[in-house]
Motif scaffolding. Structure first.
Motif, PDB file in Angstrom:
ATOM      1  N   MET A 154      62.435  66.408  60.393  1.00 17.63           N
ATOM      2  CA  MET A 154      63.574  65.649  59.912  1.00 17.63           C
ATOM      3  C   MET A 154      64.751  66.599  59.664  1.00 17.63           C
ATOM      4  SD  MET A 154      63.722  63.146  56.665  1.00 17.63           S
ATOM      5  CE  MET A 154      65.217  63.081  55.745  1.00 17.63           C
ATOM      6  N   THR A 155      65.933  66.189  60.072  1.00 13.58           N
ATOM      7  CA  THR A 155      67.111  67.027  59.881  1.00 13.58           C
ATOM      8  C   THR A 155      67.882  66.575  58.648  1.00 13.58           C
ATOM      9  OG1 THR A 155      68.452  65.629  61.333  1.00 13.58           O
ATOM     10  CG2 THR A 155      67.345  67.519  62.341  1.00 13.58           C
ATOM     11  N   GLU A 171      67.198  75.310  67.754  1.00  9.53           N
ATOM     12  CA  GLU A 171      66.870  74.396  68.860  1.00  9.53           C
ATOM     13  C   GLU A 171      67.462  73.015  68.629  1.00  9.53           C
ATOM     14  OE1 GLU A 171      62.795  74.127  70.057  1.00  9.53           O
ATOM     15  OE2 GLU A 171      62.523  76.296  69.952  1.00  9.53           O
ATOM     16  N   LEU A 172      67.455  72.540  67.390  1.00  7.02           N
ATOM     17  CA  LEU A 172      67.976  71.206  67.074  1.00  7.02           C
ATOM     18  C   LEU A 172      69.486  71.180  66.899  1.00  7.02           C
ATOM     19  CD1 LEU A 172      65.338  69.975  64.479  1.00  7.02           C
ATOM     20  CD2 LEU A 172      65.568  69.282  66.879  1.00  7.02           C
ATOM     21  N   GLY A 173      70.064  72.289  66.506  1.00  9.98           N
ATOM     22  CA  GLY A 173      71.497  72.290  66.257  1.00  9.98           C
ATOM     23  C   GLY A 173      71.950  73.527  65.528  1.00  9.98           C
ATOM     24  N   TRP A 197      72.828  68.731  66.113  1.00 16.21           N
ATOM     25  CA  TRP A 197      74.091  69.221  66.655  1.00 16.21           C
ATOM     26  C   TRP A 197      75.176  68.151  66.793  1.00 16.21           C
ATOM     27  CZ3 TRP A 197      76.588  73.458  66.659  1.00 16.21           C
ATOM     28  CH2 TRP A 197      77.699  73.616  67.481  1.00 16.21           C
ATOM     29  N   ALA A 198      74.911  67.044  67.437  1.00 10.80           N
ATOM     30  CA  ALA A 198      75.960  66.049  67.710  1.00 10.80           C
ATOM     31  C   ALA A 198      76.547  65.482  66.415  1.00 10.80           C
ATOM     32  CB  ALA A 198      75.420  64.923  68.587  1.00 10.80           C
TER      33      ALA A 198
END
Length: 148
Positions: A1-2, A106-108, A135-136
């Motif tokens: 989870m981010t 890797e995720l952002g 990232w987005a």
């Protein structure tokens, strides 16, 4: 989870005595928690490192693109330190700043190793994070701070 990042308006009221410049900047809110509060930047009379272009258009044009780039496109793989909260009068690092290590993942992007620094004394670790942002969503939120 981010983790979830939001930029939120931050206002420093000015005064004539003692002389204090009114500032409109941004707080960074992670998972609903103000980093301005969590880092106790208010105790050092700081403001956000990003100016609010709605009230400080010229400052935002001069400062925000560079700071936003340090938080996004200019982040090296190993990361670098970025000032999140600075002196509201001059923005000089020597007056003290709340910083974080900003690194690509890797995720952002990840924010870690939060500290109070002034360039003279040993950095004071703040015991926050790490936080990892997709990232987005992260890029969209940082872009909100830029002036037209």
């Amino acid at each position: 989870m981010t983790d979830q990042l939001e930029v939120a308006a931050l206002h420093r009221i000015g005064s004539a005595s003692p002389q204090k410049r009114e500032r409109y900047s941004f707080d960074f809110v992670v998972n609903g928690v103000s980093l301005f509060e969590a880092t106790q930047a208010f105790k050092y009379d700081m403001c956000g490192s990003l100016s609010n272009p709605q009230f400080e258009r010229e400052e935002a044009r001069q400062i925000n693109s560079r700071t936003a780039a340090m938080l996004t496109s200019d982040v090296p793989v190993g990361g670098h330190r970025v000032a999140l909260f600075v002196c509201p009068e001059c923005g000089d690092f020597a007056c003290g700043a709340i910083t974080a290590r900003v690194s690509r993942t890797e995720l952002g992007v990840q924010w870690s190793d939060f500290a109070y620094e002034n360039g003279l004394d040993t950095a004071s670790k703040l015991g926050l994070g790490p936080f990892e942002f997709e990232w987005a969503a992260y890029l969209t939120e940082i872009e909100r701070s830029k002036a037209d």
